[in-house]
Design a protein around this motif. Sequence first.
Motif, PDB file in Angstrom:
ATOM      1  N   GLU A  38      71.998  68.515  91.137  1.00 46.41           N
ATOM      2  CA  GLU A  38      72.816  69.015  89.587  1.00 46.41           C
ATOM      3  C   GLU A  38      74.205  69.133  90.002  1.00 46.41           C
ATOM      4  OE1 GLU A  38      70.037  70.326  90.917  1.00 46.41           O
ATOM      5  OE2 GLU A  38      68.676  69.669  89.453  1.00 46.41           O
ATOM      6  N   LYS A  39      74.619  69.425  91.016  1.00 43.70           N
ATOM      7  CA  LYS A  39      76.196  69.489  91.260  1.00 43.70           C
ATOM      8  C   LYS A  39      76.697  67.979  91.488  1.00 43.70           C
ATOM      9  CE  LYS A  39      76.242  74.135  93.343  1.00 43.70           C
ATOM     10  NZ  LYS A  39      76.588  74.629  94.569  1.00 43.70           N
ATOM     11  N   TYR A  40      75.949  67.095  92.208  1.00 42.70           N
ATOM     12  CA  TYR A  40      76.275  65.777  92.196  1.00 42.70           C
ATOM     13  C   TYR A  40      76.575  65.136  91.007  1.00 42.70           C
ATOM     14  CZ  TYR A  40      76.909  61.070  94.549  1.00 42.70           C
ATOM     15  OH  TYR A  40      77.303  59.980  94.644  1.00 42.70           O
ATOM     16  N   ARG A  41      75.394  65.264  90.141  1.00 41.08           N
ATOM     17  CA  ARG A  41      75.280  64.679  88.818  1.00 41.08           C
ATOM     18  C   ARG A  41      76.593  65.139  88.220  1.00 41.08           C
ATOM     19  NH1 ARG A  41      70.296  65.983  86.201  1.00 41.08           N
ATOM     20  NH2 ARG A  41      69.224  64.724  87.648  1.00 41.08           N
ATOM     21  N   LYS A  42      76.830  66.484  88.063  1.00 37.12           N
ATOM     22  CA  LYS A  42      77.878  66.836  87.244  1.00 37.12           C
ATOM     23  C   LYS A  42      79.335  66.254  87.857  1.00 37.12           C
ATOM     24  CE  LYS A  42      80.336  71.435  85.662  1.00 37.12           C
ATOM     25  NZ  LYS A  42      80.353  72.713  85.982  1.00 37.12           N
ATOM     26  N   GLN A  43      79.523  66.062  89.033  1.00 37.39           N
ATOM     27  CA  GLN A  43      80.800  65.415  89.546  1.00 37.39           C
ATOM     28  C   GLN A  43      80.944  64.031  89.002  1.00 37.39           C
ATOM     29  OE1 GLN A  43      83.237  66.711  90.988  1.00 37.39           O
ATOM     30  NE2 GLN A  43      82.742  68.626  91.664  1.00 37.39           N
ATOM     31  N   MET A  44      79.683  63.423  89.253  1.00 36.10           N
ATOM     32  CA  MET A  44      79.824  61.987  88.874  1.00 36.10           C
ATOM     33  C   MET A  44      79.898  61.642  87.128  1.00 36.10           C
ATOM     34  SD  MET A  44      79.551  60.202  91.446  1.00 36.10           S
ATOM     35  CE  MET A  44      79.062  58.379  90.951  1.00 36.10           C
ATOM     36  N   ASP A  45      79.209  62.564  86.601  1.00 29.57           N
ATOM     37  CA  ASP A  45      79.501  62.574  85.213  1.00 29.57           C
ATOM     38  C   ASP A  45      80.943  62.804  84.604  1.00 29.57           C
ATOM     39  OD1 ASP A  45      76.768  61.699  84.615  1.00 29.57           O
ATOM     40  OD2 ASP A  45      76.143  64.053  84.293  1.00 29.57           O
ATOM     41  N   ALA A  46      81.523  63.684  85.154  1.00 30.11           N
ATOM     42  CA  ALA A  46      82.880  64.112  85.076  1.00 30.11           C
ATOM     43  C   ALA A  46      83.818  62.770  85.530  1.00 30.11           C
ATOM     44  CB  ALA A  46      83.299  65.448  85.691  1.00 30.11           C
ATOM     45  N   PHE A  47      83.420  62.439  86.596  1.00 32.06           N
ATOM     46  CA  PHE A  47      84.190  61.052  86.995  1.00 32.06           C
ATOM     47  C   PHE A  47      83.945  60.034  86.212  1.00 32.06           C
ATOM     48  CE2 PHE A  47      84.757  58.668  91.415  1.00 32.06           C
ATOM     49  CZ  PHE A  47      86.084  58.212  90.911  1.00 32.06           C
ATOM     50  N   LEU A  48      82.734  59.780  85.610  1.00 30.76           N
ATOM     51  CA  LEU A  48      82.840  58.486  84.754  1.00 30.76           C
ATOM     52  C   LEU A  48      83.177  58.776  83.376  1.00 30.76           C
ATOM     53  CD1 LEU A  48      81.268  55.915  83.791  1.00 30.76           C
ATOM     54  CD2 LEU A  48      79.382  57.146  83.518  1.00 30.76           C
ATOM     55  N   SER A  49      83.359  59.950  82.900  1.00 24.36           N
ATOM     56  CA  SER A  49      83.887  60.376  81.635  1.00 24.36           C
ATOM     57  C   SER A  49      85.406  60.328  81.631  1.00 24.36           C
ATOM     58  CB  SER A  49      83.514  61.779  81.101  1.00 24.36           C
ATOM     59  OG  SER A  49      84.068  62.001  80.036  1.00 24.36           O
ATOM     60  N   LYS A  50      86.038  60.756  82.487  1.00 24.45           N
ATOM     61  CA  LYS A  50      87.651  60.762  82.751  1.00 24.45           C
ATOM     62  C   LYS A  50      88.036  59.370  83.259  1.00 24.45           C
ATOM     63  CE  LYS A  50      87.261  65.662  82.929  1.00 24.45           C
ATOM     64  NZ  LYS A  50      87.565  67.121  83.992  1.00 24.45           N
ATOM     65  N   GLN A  51      87.574  58.942  84.228  1.00 18.28           N
ATOM     66  CA  GLN A  51      87.882  57.979  84.713  1.00 18.28           C
ATOM     67  C   GLN A  51      87.222  56.429  84.696  1.00 18.28           C
ATOM     68  OE1 GLN A  51      90.294  58.903  88.542  1.00 18.28           O
ATOM     69  NE2 GLN A  51      89.529  61.020  88.136  1.00 18.28           N
ATOM     70  N   PRO A  52      86.859  56.035  83.586  1.00 18.04           N
ATOM     71  CA  PRO A  52      85.790  55.029  83.580  1.00 18.04           C
ATOM     72  C   PRO A  52      86.398  53.566  84.090  1.00 18.04           C
ATOM     73  CG  PRO A  52      87.049  55.309  81.423  1.00 18.04           C
ATOM     74  CD  PRO A  52      87.348  56.372  82.334  1.00 18.04           C
ATOM     75  N   THR A  53      87.531  53.409  84.194  1.00 20.04           N
ATOM     76  CA  THR A  53      87.949  51.956  84.641  1.00 20.04           C
ATOM     77  C   THR A  53      87.548  51.920  86.244  1.00 20.04           C
ATOM     78  OG1 THR A  53      89.934  52.132  83.352  1.00 20.04           O
ATOM     79  CG2 THR A  53      89.910  50.713  85.280  1.00 20.04           C
ATOM     80  N   THR A  54      87.280  53.058  86.949  1.00 18.68           N
ATOM     81  CA  THR A  54      86.945  52.793  88.349  1.00 18.68           C
ATOM     82  C   THR A  54      85.310  52.283  88.448  1.00 18.68           C
ATOM     83  OG1 THR A  54      88.248  55.080  88.710  1.00 18.68           O
ATOM     84  CG2 THR A  54      86.511  54.494  90.356  1.00 18.68           C
ATOM     85  N   PHE A  55      84.700  52.733  87.242  1.00 16.32           N
ATOM     86  CA  PHE A  55      83.121  52.267  87.328  1.00 16.32           C
ATOM     87  C   PHE A  55      83.142  50.773  86.935  1.00 16.32           C
ATOM     88  CE2 PHE A  55      83.041  56.655  87.700  1.00 16.32           C
ATOM     89  CZ  PHE A  55      81.934  57.104  88.236  1.00 16.32           C
ATOM     90  N   LYS A  56      84.014  50.486  86.092  1.00 19.45           N
ATOM     91  CA  LYS A  56      84.151  48.898  85.669  1.00 19.45           C
ATOM     92  C   LYS A  56      84.479  48.089  86.574  1.00 19.45           C
ATOM     93  CE  LYS A  56      84.995  50.547  80.769  1.00 19.45           C
ATOM     94  NZ  LYS A  56      85.818  50.612  79.463  1.00 19.45           N
ATOM     95  N   CYS A  57      85.310  48.542  87.734  1.00 23.09           N
ATOM     96  CA  CYS A  57      85.912  47.642  88.487  1.00 23.09           C
ATOM     97  C   CYS A  57      85.164  47.912  89.776  1.00 23.09           C
ATOM     98  CB  CYS A  57      87.401  48.252  88.729  1.00 23.09           C
ATOM     99  SG  CYS A  57      88.350  47.539  87.419  1.00 23.09           S
ATOM    100  N   ALA A  58      83.955  48.762  90.056  1.00 25.05           N
ATOM    101  CA  ALA A  58      83.235  48.607  91.207  1.00 25.05           C
ATOM    102  C   ALA A  58      81.566  48.727  90.944  1.00 25.05           C
ATOM    103  CB  ALA A  58      83.559  49.865  92.126  1.00 25.05           C
ATOM    104  N   LYS A  59      81.116  47.988  91.925  1.00 26.11           N
ATOM    105  CA  LYS A  59      79.824  47.830  91.913  1.00 26.11           C
ATOM    106  C   LYS A  59      78.934  49.144  92.175  1.00 26.11           C
ATOM    107  CE  LYS A  59      75.580  45.800  92.099  1.00 26.11           C
ATOM    108  NZ  LYS A  59      75.009  45.192  90.883  1.00 26.11           N
ATOM    109  N   LEU A  60      79.617  50.042  93.210  1.00 25.32           N
ATOM    110  CA  LEU A  60      79.169  51.330  93.604  1.00 25.32           C
ATOM    111  C   LEU A  60      80.235  52.435  93.542  1.00 25.32           C
ATOM    112  CD1 LEU A  60      76.971  53.076  94.930  1.00 25.32           C
ATOM    113  CD2 LEU A  60      77.535  52.359  97.198  1.00 25.32           C
TER     114      LEU A  60
END
Length: 236
Positions: free
Chosen positions: A129-151
């Motif tokens: 749950e804690k890991y998911r929360k960090q990843m969800d917040a990361f994706l929400s606030k910094q989406p370009t990171t996820f668009k530019c990386a496979k992992l």
Amino acid sequence: MMPSRDRRYDTVVNMNQTTRRPRVSVCTSAQVFNIQAFIDALLLKYTDIVSDVRYFELPYNDIDHFSFRNKGIDVMILCHSINNRRFAITNVTDAIYDEFLPNAVRALGKTKICVLVHDFRADELDTVEKYRKQMDAFLSKQPTTFKCAKLVMVGGKLDEKVELGNSQWEELCAFLMDASQSPEHIPGINLDVLYDRVNSVCQIIQRSPKYQVFLVIGVLIFGLMIVIPTVLVDRK
């Protein structure tokens, strides 16, 4: 202790393409001792997948103008310490990699890029749950990171010991396998980033009457450039 596997962040491995052993560059603006244990662990765990794992020091300043040309980077794992330079990868104030990551995609291809943000405290990531929360917040606030990386992953320390859970190691293995089966990248345009740029321009035009006028005039001129030669040809 790191969390068990969160299936939403699985990486799919394609086994249909020709396998090769890529050279992995662990890129960071920090000194090598900050990630030494991670480099050693990669070499030990994935010696059958990769040909080499090396430390690659990125410039601390003006990273937006970093050129990948003739650097010998095949597969990149970008390591960023939140203790060293805050949790500011893309999209947020003082983000460090807003231009660097899109440039990396154009040079290497998205399938060859992993982003690992590290130095989180163990108690921040010790459950799914804690890991998911960090990843969800990361994706929400910094989406370009996820668009530019496979992992994209977050983890603990990487210096004297590696604080990554089994699920993160599995994801890294899948990423490296996928990269080893991907064809050599032909430099080009990242369509996700191009879409974001076009969308940003459209939003600017929507907010500015002046730009709207320029757009209308531009469309009219373009239309006249098409219509007038057609009329002249018809008259002949």
